[in-house]
Design a protein around this motif. Sequence first.
Motif, PDB file in Angstrom:
ATOM      1  N   GLY A  65       0.804  -1.217   0.000  1.00 60.35           N
ATOM      2  CA  GLY A  65       0.000   0.000   0.000  1.00 60.35           C
ATOM      3  C   GLY A  65       0.836   1.265   0.000  1.00 60.35           C
ATOM      4  N   PHE A  66       0.147   2.380   0.087  1.00 60.01           N
ATOM      5  CA  PHE A  66       0.806   3.676   0.063  1.00 60.01           C
ATOM      6  C   PHE A  66       1.421   4.022   1.416  1.00 60.01           C
ATOM      7  CE2 PHE A  66      -2.687   3.880  -3.065  1.00 60.01           C
ATOM      8  CZ  PHE A  66      -1.908   3.955  -4.200  1.00 60.01           C
ATOM      9  N   LYS A  67       0.888   3.433   2.477  1.00 66.26           N
ATOM     10  CA  LYS A  67       1.414   3.680   3.817  1.00 66.26           C
ATOM     11  C   LYS A  67       2.268   2.491   4.237  1.00 66.26           C
ATOM     12  CE  LYS A  67      -2.706   6.223   5.166  1.00 66.26           C
ATOM     13  NZ  LYS A  67      -3.912   6.194   5.974  1.00 66.26           N
ATOM     14  N   LYS A  68       3.263   2.770   5.042  1.00 67.98           N
ATOM     15  CA  LYS A  68       4.145   1.697   5.519  1.00 67.98           C
ATOM     16  C   LYS A  68       3.320   0.634   6.256  1.00 67.98           C
ATOM     17  CE  LYS A  68       8.229   0.796   8.216  1.00 67.98           C
ATOM     18  NZ  LYS A  68       9.543   0.853   7.711  1.00 67.98           N
ATOM     19  N   GLY A  69       3.529  -0.625   5.889  1.00 75.03           N
ATOM     20  CA  GLY A  69       2.833  -1.725   6.534  1.00 75.03           C
ATOM     21  C   GLY A  69       1.435  -1.993   6.006  1.00 75.03           C
ATOM     22  N   HIS A  70       0.950  -1.175   5.089  1.00 72.89           N
ATOM     23  CA  HIS A  70      -0.396  -1.354   4.529  1.00 72.89           C
ATOM     24  C   HIS A  70      -0.343  -2.344   3.373  1.00 72.89           C
ATOM     25  CE1 HIS A  70      -3.953   0.005   2.061  1.00 72.89           C
ATOM     26  NE2 HIS A  70      -4.497  -0.304   3.219  1.00 72.89           N
ATOM     27  N   LEU A  71      -1.292  -3.267   3.352  1.00 73.07           N
ATOM     28  CA  LEU A  71      -1.345  -4.288   2.314  1.00 73.07           C
ATOM     29  C   LEU A  71      -2.774  -4.372   1.782  1.00 73.07           C
ATOM     30  CD1 LEU A  71       0.681  -6.398   1.140  1.00 73.07           C
ATOM     31  CD2 LEU A  71      -0.327  -8.047   2.712  1.00 73.07           C
ATOM     32  N   MET A  72      -2.937  -4.229   0.486  1.00 73.69           N
ATOM     33  CA  MET A  72      -4.254  -4.360  -0.149  1.00 73.69           C
ATOM     34  C   MET A  72      -4.367  -5.789  -0.679  1.00 73.69           C
ATOM     35  SD  MET A  72      -4.342  -0.730  -2.202  1.00 73.69           S
ATOM     36  CE  MET A  72      -2.645  -0.884  -2.796  1.00 73.69           C
TER      37      MET A  72
END
Length: 192
Positions: A65-72
Amino acid sequence: MCGRYLFDPTTGELATYYQEAAAKARKRQQVIAVNDVYPSDHVVTLGANRQQAIVSGVTKWGFTGFKKGHLMINARAETVETKKTFQAHFQQSRCVFPMSGFYEWNHDKQKFYFSRDTVLYVAGFYRMLQAGDQLETESIILTTEPNASVAPIHDRMPVLIDPQDVPAWINDLSFAQQMLQADMPSLHVAKG
């Protein structure tokens, strides 16, 4: 889809897919997830080679994702062609997640397992991303409105592809676009 599925590498076609993908994973020092599969795991997916033949491969489940640690991990079938993050990848790089079945949880946090008498083929797509000094292939599962089997438990379900339609899903964009609105087949439900 809540984000967990079952991949039993000892059954039917899954055994063949796993063996083919495992050889590729070893070369990249990756470990393919089996049994309960979670987001960010390396998983078996089916895609097309240059001759448009269907082959097993290894992808990491989830788009960074766009943020650290974010997963889509999922994309909505209804909006996949209008979201800039997904549009080109859906149109050009479709894949299929073969699996034994998937899990959903209801509002009371009870776990349910959904399956059919055969392997489930779940629609997805992938992208290539530079990860340090090597390319990582990330994949995402498409979800849709739930059918009568899933609706009492959860408000989304994966887009399911009939086995004979896997090549068309992967290689034919107009077929894939039609599948985004298709009715999903009935599933077996068991409390998990």
